[in-house]
Scaffold this motif. Structure first.
Motif, short mmCIF file in Angstrom:
data_model
loop_
_atom_site.label_atom_id
_atom_site.label_comp_id
_atom_site.label_asym_id
_atom_site.label_seq_id
_atom_site.Cartn_x
_atom_site.Cartn_y
_atom_site.Cartn_z
N GLY A 58 0.83 -1.21 0.00
CA GLY A 58 0.00 0.00 0.00
C GLY A 58 0.86 1.25 0.00
O GLY A 58 0.52 2.26 -0.63
N THR A 59 1.96 1.19 0.71
CA THR A 59 2.87 2.33 0.76
C THR A 59 3.35 2.67 -0.64
O THR A 59 3.34 3.84 -1.05
N ASN A 139 -7.37 4.97 9.56
CA ASN A 139 -6.71 4.08 10.50
C ASN A 139 -6.45 4.73 11.86
O ASN A 139 -6.99 4.31 12.89
N ASP A 168 -6.41 6.83 -0.19
CA ASP A 168 -5.78 5.66 0.44
C ASP A 168 -6.92 4.81 0.98
O ASP A 168 -7.48 5.09 2.04
N ARG A 171 -8.33 0.06 3.61
CA ARG A 171 -9.47 -0.70 4.16
C ARG A 171 -10.79 -0.17 3.58
O ARG A 171 -11.78 -0.02 4.30
N LYS A 199 -4.66 -6.85 3.84
CA LYS A 199 -5.18 -6.51 5.18
C LYS A 199 -6.43 -7.37 5.43
O LYS A 199 -6.33 -8.59 5.38
C1 LIG Z 1 -4.42 3.34 5.97
C2 LIG Z 1 -3.19 2.65 5.49
N1 LIG Z 1 -2.62 3.04 4.35
C3 LIG Z 1 -1.52 2.46 3.87
C4 LIG Z 1 -0.93 1.42 4.53
C5 LIG Z 1 0.32 0.82 3.95
O1 LIG Z 1 0.15 -0.48 3.51
P1 LIG Z 1 1.42 -1.46 3.39
O2 LIG Z 1 1.70 -1.95 4.77
O3 LIG Z 1 0.95 -2.54 2.46
O4 LIG Z 1 2.55 -0.68 2.84
C6 LIG Z 1 -1.48 0.96 5.72
C7 LIG Z 1 -0.83 -0.15 6.45
O5 LIG Z 1 -1.16 -0.47 7.57
C8 LIG Z 1 -2.64 1.60 6.23
O6 LIG Z 1 -3.18 1.23 7.39
#
Ligand SMILES: Cc1ncc(COP(=O)(O)O)c(C=O)c1O
Length: 338
Positions: A58-59, A139, A168, A171, A199
């Motif tokens: 996700g990052t 989050n 983003d 979730r 996730k």
């Molecule tokens: C809201 C949110 N965005 C992005 C990410 C990043 O995802 P990743 O861990 O796959 O890089 C997370 C990871 O916990 C997250 O909670």
């Protein structure tokens, strides 16, 4: 061990393992991995976008989005507590050369007025606003499910200024489930969206970045630049296809979060934020203990949770915990504080 640190701790089920073992593969940098191609088509369809790109995390998806939507030196408007601001190592600055204008959004979303106040018109002295970044569920604010009208209102304000909007949606299906709306209602107002397969949906690896075909073409080049071009990656994309089957299966996680919140709320020294999705935030300042101490004590009782700042602990439910696990975790929390 009852692991409530994150929904990222799920392990692939038998269907996913079987899918991985038998996946058709090819070199995805050449666009020749049939499983990845299918995953990208299915993900795009799921979020109502023209195209999608499979990325390791996700990052990386968020940072690719920042890079493709902006010019170096511009500003990105984002909530102060958003993941991309707090937990991505300053990637906006490091990878896209952006300056961040942080907002204390209403439930984590800037209002149109807040966006307007934060907007910077490019001129000889000022860099100009290049992107609005939103997050749903939110989050760090406790898995808040952001309603479609809040997203649409601020996205409209951004678009009125020709500023693109990235969501983003690590979730996002949790949000759609909690709000009982089709996910496309949440994505229609934005230009790109990231969804995590790894996730609540249960895949071992991967996220999708979706948007217009033109946007995803540029994203593909940026993924290569960031070192995310992978080869026979259908092996891990195949469980991702299984994960997309789980998008309507998140309600039990939310029910477990409510069950946990109700149980923990009976402990007088703590304050529990009512969960909207699968995240429960517990303020332990009334215990007189540091969050790290409470988390350490919980660990001794075989319950894992994550400290979030000085006063708050985050518990996150997911498909690998059951109703019974939640009952046990509640009992052990009381015991750990005693
Ligand atoms: C809201 C949110 N965005 C992005 C990410 C990043 O995802 P990743 O861990 O796959 O890089 C997370 C990871 O916990 C997250 O909670």
């Amino acid at each position: 061990m009852i692991d409530l640190r994150s929904d990222t701790v799920t392990t692939p089920d038998e269907t996913m393992r079987e899918a991985a073992a038998t996946a058709d593969v090819g070199d995805d940098v050449y666009g020749e991995d049939p499983t990845v191609n299918e995953l990208e088509a299915r993900a795009a369809e799921a979020v109502g976008m023209e195209a999608a790109l499979y990325v390791p995390s996700g990052t990386m998806a968020n940072q690719i989005a920042a890079r493709i939507h902006t010019d170096r030196g511009q500003e990105v408007v984002a909530d102060r507590k958003s993941h991309a601001v707090k937990y991505e190592l300053g990637g906006f600055a490091q990878l896209a050369g952006l300056q961040v204008r942080m907002i204390d959004g209403d439930r984590g979303v800037p209002t149109p007025e807040q966006f307007e106040a934060a907007y910077v018109m490019e001129d000889l002295h000022r860099p100009g606003t290049g992107l609005l970044c939103l997050e749903n569920t939110h989050n760090a604010r406790g898995g808040l499910a952001i309603a479609p009208d809040a997203i649409a209102a601020v996205a409209e304000a951004a678009h009125d200024r020709d500023v693109p909007v990235h969501l983003d949606g690590a979730r996002l299906f949790n949000a759609a489930t909690a709000l009982d709306v089709p996910v496309t209602v949440l994505t229609d107002p934005v230009d790109s969206v990231m969804i995590s397969l790894s996730k609540g949906l249960g895949a071992p690896i991967g996220s999708m970045l979706a948007g217009s075909a033109e946007c995803i073409d540029r994203a593909r080049r940026t993924r290569k630049l960031f070192g995310g071009g992978m080869r026979q990656v259908g092996i891990v994309a195949a469980p991702g296809l299984c994960a997309l089957e789980n998008v309507d299966d998140l309600a039990p996680d939310h029910e477990h979060a409510r069950q946990l919140a109700e149980g923990l709320a009976t402990v007088p020294e703590v304050t529990v934020q009512e969960p909207e999705t699968n995240i429960v935030l517990v303020d332990v300042s009334g215990t007189g203990l540091e969050t790290e101490t409470v988390v350490d004590r919980l660990r001794k009782w075989d319950v894992l949770a994550n400290p979030m700042g000085e006063m708050t602990i985050r518990f996150c439910t997911h498909r690998d915990v059951s109703r019974e696990d939640i009952d046990r975790a509640t009992e052990r929390f009381e015991a750990a504080l005693a």
